[in-house]
Write an enzyme that holds these catalytic residues in place. Structure first.
Site, PDB file in Angstrom:
ATOM      1  N   ASN A 211      58.045  -0.745  55.689  1.00 32.93           N
ATOM      2  CA  ASN A 211      57.751  -0.490  57.102  1.00 32.93           C
ATOM      3  C   ASN A 211      56.761  -1.541  57.608  1.00 32.93           C
ATOM      4  OD1 ASN A 211      54.952   0.545  56.629  1.00 32.93           O
ATOM      5  ND2 ASN A 211      56.088   2.105  55.498  1.00 32.93           N
ATOM      6  N   ASP A 280      58.867   7.601  52.959  1.00 32.15           N
ATOM      7  CA  ASP A 280      59.234   9.002  52.722  1.00 32.15           C
ATOM      8  C   ASP A 280      60.490   9.109  51.857  1.00 32.15           C
ATOM      9  OD1 ASP A 280      57.158  10.189  54.185  1.00 32.15           O
ATOM     10  OD2 ASP A 280      58.195   9.764  56.067  1.00 32.15           O
ATOM     11  N   LYS A 290      71.794  -7.976  41.331  1.00 36.06           N
ATOM     12  CA  LYS A 290      71.888  -8.129  42.782  1.00 36.06           C
ATOM     13  C   LYS A 290      73.212  -7.521  43.276  1.00 36.06           C
ATOM     14  CE  LYS A 290      72.105 -11.587  46.355  1.00 36.06           C
ATOM     15  NZ  LYS A 290      72.456 -12.962  46.644  1.00 36.06           N
ATOM     16  N   PHE A 324      46.582  10.510  58.069  1.00 35.33           N
ATOM     17  CA  PHE A 324      46.925   9.799  59.297  1.00 35.33           C
ATOM     18  C   PHE A 324      48.252  10.325  59.835  1.00 35.33           C
ATOM     19  CE2 PHE A 324      44.228   6.059  60.171  1.00 35.33           C
ATOM     20  CZ  PHE A 324      43.258   6.324  59.228  1.00 35.33           C
ATOM     21  N   LYS A 338      50.580  18.465  60.675  1.00 33.20           N
ATOM     22  CA  LYS A 338      50.314  17.786  59.393  1.00 33.20           C
ATOM     23  C   LYS A 338      48.994  18.266  58.794  1.00 33.20           C
ATOM     24  CE  LYS A 338      53.193  13.957  60.319  1.00 33.20           C
ATOM     25  NZ  LYS A 338      53.443  12.697  60.911  1.00 33.20           N
ATOM     26  N   LYS A 342      49.356  20.008  55.186  1.00 33.68           N
ATOM     27  CA  LYS A 342      48.888  19.245  54.022  1.00 33.68           C
ATOM     28  C   LYS A 342      47.456  19.601  53.627  1.00 33.68           C
ATOM     29  CE  LYS A 342      52.011  15.412  55.117  1.00 33.68           C
ATOM     30  NZ  LYS A 342      52.346  14.033  54.807  1.00 33.68           N
TER      31      LYS A 342
HETATM   32  N1  CTP Z   1      51.778  10.359  53.094  1.00 30.11           N
HETATM   33  C1  CTP Z   1      51.650  10.483  51.731  1.00 30.11           C
HETATM   34  N2  CTP Z   1      52.757  10.452  50.923  1.00 30.11           N
HETATM   35  C2  CTP Z   1      53.990  10.324  51.442  1.00 30.11           C
HETATM   36  C3  CTP Z   1      54.132  10.204  52.828  1.00 30.11           C
HETATM   37  C4  CTP Z   1      52.993  10.222  53.619  1.00 30.11           C
HETATM   38  O1  CTP Z   1      50.532  10.595  51.254  1.00 30.11           O
HETATM   39  N3  CTP Z   1      55.034  10.295  50.620  1.00 30.11           N
HETATM   40  C5  CTP Z   1      50.582  10.435  53.948  1.00 30.11           C
HETATM   41  C6  CTP Z   1      50.257   9.169  54.691  1.00 30.11           C
HETATM   42  O2  CTP Z   1      49.365   8.340  53.939  1.00 30.11           O
HETATM   43  C7  CTP Z   1      49.589   9.684  55.965  1.00 30.11           C
HETATM   44  C8  CTP Z   1      50.311  10.994  56.204  1.00 30.11           C
HETATM   45  O3  CTP Z   1      50.812  11.405  54.943  1.00 30.11           O
HETATM   46  O4  CTP Z   1      48.213   9.973  55.749  1.00 30.11           O
HETATM   47  C9  CTP Z   1      51.445  10.846  57.159  1.00 30.11           C
HETATM   48  O5  CTP Z   1      52.166  12.024  57.186  1.00 30.11           O
HETATM   49  P1  CTP Z   1      53.759  12.089  57.162  1.00 30.11           P
HETATM   50  O6  CTP Z   1      54.142  13.505  57.277  1.00 30.11           O
HETATM   51  O7  CTP Z   1      54.323  11.362  56.035  1.00 30.11           O
HETATM   52  O8  CTP Z   1      54.082  11.298  58.423  1.00 30.11           O
HETATM   53  P2  CTP Z   1      55.312  10.436  58.754  1.00 30.11           P
HETATM   54  O9  CTP Z   1      56.209  10.261  57.598  1.00 30.11           O
HETATM   55  O10 CTP Z   1      54.770   9.216  59.380  1.00 30.11           O
HETATM   56  O11 CTP Z   1      55.989  11.299  59.862  1.00 30.11           O
HETATM   57  P3  CTP Z   1      57.072  12.465  59.801  1.00 30.11           P
HETATM   58  O12 CTP Z   1      56.793  13.296  58.586  1.00 30.11           O
HETATM   59  O13 CTP Z   1      56.743  13.177  61.057  1.00 30.11           O
HETATM   60  O14 CTP Z   1      58.380  11.798  59.747  1.00 30.11           O
END
Ligand code: CTP
Length: 400
Positions: A211, A280, A290, A324, A338, A342
């Site tokens: 990203n 995610d 490859k 974040f 969130k 979390k």
């Molecule tokens: N985070 C994490 N581990 C993951 C994904 C995200 O620790 N596998 C943490 C990020 O570091 C950030 C927060 O979770 O602090 C973001 O939350 P998240 O729910 O992952 O947000 P997004 O993926 O950006 O959004 P959404 O879930 O709404 O798609």
């Protein structure tokens, strides 16, 4: 007299900015610091040692073999004496010597011998400043823990316009005042864990999913926490940023590697700030070879990565946990979800579509939302300032 009694070794290497070092010596003395000046022979071509001797009220050191006191070895004595060392101006040559362990004159020898924190104020022509060798040497010094006082931009004495003008004496003075001010070192004794940057999820040996995260917000947090005296561990995804001074950095690539590193560091932390933009999803299958193209479209099956923040939220005991939420709509509503889901103490929410906020910018616009529902709105400001506001909140929560 904010620097009263502080022992400052001022290393003046040769460049036109030596005249500014004279003004700096005077200001340091007026603030109550004890200043001992070390000059290179080139520096004394610009301003005589007598000027520095008069302004500092101390002998000026130039020659390794000119021992002023038979009872001691001058360069070792000076190195041990200093509370801090300031190289101003720092030429490309002196930066290169220190970065590479060269000790062929009084100044470079003393710089290797000292264990005091070193502040470096570079001054040189813009093309020299941008030369890969100089950039590499500065990066090495940052890794060694040297603090840099960034040069300003503008008309240089050589006629060029660009970056290379030594930081102004007032700004150098104010950095040192901040450094010595106990009130700004309010995180001494705290262990802070920060994650930063993106993760990289491989498809095959040449391709990956990632990203736009630059890591700037997380690195600013790590830098400011260390400046405030915390013991900082920074788990960084793949980014092009130098390690801030006195920060212990662990480099990772994938979400799984970041998970392993974060889980093993989390227990010993007091404050955990997860600024990383963790992927995610990752490809279910990572091809060893490859993947060759064909005329057909392809489907890559993706599976969820582990949510690091949620996992820490589940097992945390005393830690202050900060997450974040980078959103493009319903920012505060999604961020609060969130926070709850979390088990966070604070969530830092921003709208990535706002001008001046989001990925790869030096500024941010944020709302900090606490567990008790309190909203703190931070208007457009530098990521460094945002970092300090987040750390202020973390400290407040930690004191409860
Ligand atoms: N985070 C994490 N581990 C993951 C994904 C995200 O620790 N596998 C943490 C990020 O570091 C950030 C927060 O979770 O602090 C973001 O939350 P998240 O729910 O992952 O947000 P997004 O993926 O950006 O959004 P959404 O879930 O709404 O798609």
């Amino acid at each position: 007299m904010s620097l009263k009694g502080k022992k400052i070794m001022l290393c003046v290497s040769g460049g036109i900015a030596v005249f500014k070092a004279a003004a700096l010596t005077s200001k340091l003395f007026q603030e109550g610091a004890e200043v001992k000046v070390l000059m290179t022979h080139s520096a004394s071509q610009f301003v005589t040692p007598l000027t520095f001797q008069t302004l500092s009220r101390n002998d000026v050191y130039q020659d390794t073999f000119e021992e002023k006191d038979p009872a001691s070895v001058a360069h070792i004595d000076l190195a041990d004496w200093a509370d801090i060392v300031l190289i101003a101006p720092a030429t490309a040559n002196m930066i290169g010597k220190l970065a590479n362990g060269i000790a062929d004159d009084m100044m470079s020898t003393t710089l290797l011998a000292t264990q005091a924190p070193i502040f470096v104020a570079p001054a040189m022509n813009v093309h020299m400043y941008e030369h890969p060798a100089v950039l590499r040497n500065m990066s090495i010094l940052k890794e060694f823990g040297c603090h840099f006082l960034e040069p300003g931009e503008g008309l240089l004495a050589c006629g060029y316009v660009g970056k290379g003008r030594m930081a102004e004496p007032e700004d150098i003075l104010s950095t040192l005042q901040t450094y010595f001010n106990e009130d700004t070192r309010d995180l001494i004794g705290k262990k802070v864990l920060v994650t930063a940057g993106p993760t990289r999820e491989p498809v095959d040996p040449v391709r990956y999913f990632t990203n736009y995260s630059s890591g700037k917000m997380g690195f600013a947090l790590a830098e400011q926490a260390a400046m405030r005296g915390a013991e900082v561990t920074l788990i960084a995804g793949p980014v092009h940023l130098d390690t801030p001074p006195r920060v212990n950095r662990i480099d990772v690539l994938t979400a799984e590697e970041m998970y392993e590193a974060a889980m093993s560091e989390a227990d010993r932390a007091d404050i955990i700030i997860k600024a990383a933009a963790v992927a995610d999803y990752r490809p279910v299958v990572v091809s060893k070879e490859k993947v060759k193209k064909s005329n057909d479209s392809i489907v890559i099956e993706m599976e969820r990565t582990k949510d690091i923040l949620a996992s820490i939220g589940k097992k945390k005991e005393h830690q202050i946990l900060i997450g974040f939420a980078a959103e493009s709509e319903k920012v505060e509503e999604y961020a609060m979800k969130k926070l709850e889901k979390k088990n966070l103490d604070l969530v830092c929410a921003n709208n990535i579509t706002s001008e001046g906020a989001g990925f790869d910018k030096d500024t941010n616009i944020m709302t900090l939302i606490r567990k008790d529902g309190e909203h703190i709105h931070l208007p457009l400001q530098s990521k460094h300032d945002v970092a300090n506001k987040i750390l202020d909140e973390a400290k407040r929560l930690d004191l409860r």
